[in-house]
Motif scaffolding. Structure first.
Motif, PDB file in Angstrom:
ATOM      1  N   ALA A 247     -18.474  16.612 -12.562  1.00 45.29           N
ATOM      2  CA  ALA A 247     -17.756  15.342 -12.512  1.00 45.29           C
ATOM      3  C   ALA A 247     -16.887  15.153 -13.753  1.00 45.29           C
ATOM      4  O   ALA A 247     -15.741  14.689 -13.669  1.00 45.29           O
ATOM      5  CB  ALA A 247     -18.753  14.185 -12.388  1.00 45.29           C
ATOM      6  N   VAL A 248     -17.425  15.534 -14.932  1.00 44.82           N
ATOM      7  CA  VAL A 248     -16.637  15.431 -16.163  1.00 44.82           C
ATOM      8  C   VAL A 248     -15.431  16.362 -16.081  1.00 44.82           C
ATOM      9  O   VAL A 248     -14.315  16.007 -16.484  1.00 44.82           O
ATOM     10  CB  VAL A 248     -17.505  15.781 -17.391  1.00 44.82           C
TER      11      VAL A 248
ATOM     12  N   LEU B 163     -13.872  17.276 -13.411  1.00 46.68           N
ATOM     13  CA  LEU B 163     -12.906  16.668 -12.493  1.00 46.68           C
ATOM     14  C   LEU B 163     -12.058  15.622 -13.205  1.00 46.68           C
ATOM     15  O   LEU B 163     -10.861  15.498 -12.950  1.00 46.68           O
ATOM     16  CB  LEU B 163     -13.648  16.029 -11.310  1.00 46.68           C
ATOM     17  N   ALA B 164     -12.701  14.883 -14.109  1.00 54.30           N
ATOM     18  CA  ALA B 164     -11.973  13.845 -14.840  1.00 54.30           C
ATOM     19  C   ALA B 164     -10.877  14.432 -15.710  1.00 54.30           C
ATOM     20  O   ALA B 164      -9.893  13.770 -16.027  1.00 54.30           O
ATOM     21  CB  ALA B 164     -12.949  13.030 -15.691  1.00 54.30           C
ATOM     22  N   PHE B 165     -11.034  15.705 -16.090  1.00 54.63           N
ATOM     23  CA  PHE B 165     -10.041  16.361 -16.941  1.00 54.63           C
ATOM     24  C   PHE B 165      -9.219  17.396 -16.165  1.00 54.63           C
ATOM     25  O   PHE B 165      -8.624  18.299 -16.754  1.00 54.63           O
ATOM     26  CB  PHE B 165     -10.727  17.031 -18.129  1.00 54.63           C
ATOM     27  N   GLY B 166      -9.219  17.254 -14.847  1.00 50.39           N
ATOM     28  CA  GLY B 166      -8.368  18.105 -14.026  1.00 50.39           C
ATOM     29  C   GLY B 166      -8.932  19.473 -13.702  1.00 50.39           C
ATOM     30  O   GLY B 166      -8.194  20.363 -13.280  1.00 50.39           O
ATOM     31  N   GLU B 167     -10.231  19.685 -13.882  1.00 46.92           N
ATOM     32  CA  GLU B 167     -10.869  20.964 -13.580  1.00 46.92           C
ATOM     33  C   GLU B 167     -11.419  20.901 -12.158  1.00 46.92           C
ATOM     34  O   GLU B 167     -12.485  20.329 -11.919  1.00 46.92           O
ATOM     35  CB  GLU B 167     -11.989  21.222 -14.591  1.00 46.92           C
TER      36      GLU B 167
END
Length: 210
Positions: free
Chosen positions: A172-173, A175-179
């Motif tokens: 989830a973290v 995803l927050a940074f575009g991964e």
């Protein structure tokens, strides 16, 4: 997400070595499939110059330390004066780390690198010190205190089940940074989480807890 999932080999390996039930064997089998899937995907899409192999070695070392932490943390929590012992342990860790990181850390605070533009502003060093304090409070002090309280009231296995949410949180973290994880990576992370739950969900509560 990939790194944290592979790191769970540490706690799961401890379960296989110390456990005697079918859960440990089934759990490590499921985890192995998930880890092989994650590692295979990363090897098939390398970041260049063997960077993944260096990362994998670091992850496996971190996983082994994680397994040791759960075992020793449970003993410290059950032994009395757990918070005092935690403070001593963190201080020792800080001293050992400082042998290698102390000089560059101080140099970075006094003379921030050019890429940290906000730290180069007037009062930037104080801002950086304040940020470091907040990070140490949120990433070390509060989590370790909460974990010590939790470990006194549960088994190391049940504690590992609680931590099985970590790979999902790491995804989830990211995803927050575009991964954006691939379908295979999501499946691999899910397998590791399932392995932890299967392995540890049958643990009984510690006998010394009222």
């Amino acid at each position: 997400g990939i790194a944290v999932s592979i790191e769970f080999l540490g706690p799961l390996s401890v379960a296989v070595i110390t456990g005697k039930s079918w859960r440990e064997r089934v759990g490590i089998g499921i985890a192995a499939v998930g880890v092989v899937l994650l590692a295979g995907i990363s090897l098939a899409n390398p970041s260049g110059n063997g960077a993944f192999l260096y990362g994998l070695i670091a992850i496996l070392i971190g996983g082994s330390m994680w397994g040791m932490y759960i075992i020793t943390g449970r003993r410290v929590a059950a032994g009395g004066n757990s918070l005092d012992n935690l403070c001593i342990a963190v201080t020792i860790g800080w001293l050992v780390q400082s042998l290698f990181l102390g000089v560059p850390a101080v140099a970075h605070v006094v003379h921030p690198k050019a890429d940290a533009t906000w730290a180069l502003e007037p009062g930037g060093s104080l801002k950086l010190l304040a940020l470091l304090f907040v990070i140490s409070l949120m990433a070390s002090f509060i989590p370790y205190v909460v974990e010590q309280i939790t470990l006194r009231r549960t088994t190391s296995g049940a504690f590992s089940v609680m931590q099985s949410i970590n790979p999902a949180m790491a995804v989830a973290v990211g995803l927050a940074f575009g991964e954006i994880p691939s379908v295979g990576e999501i499946v691999g992370v899910a397998l590791v989480i399932c392995a932890v739950i299967v392995t540890f969900s049958g643990d009984a509560a510690p006998a010394d807890v009222q």
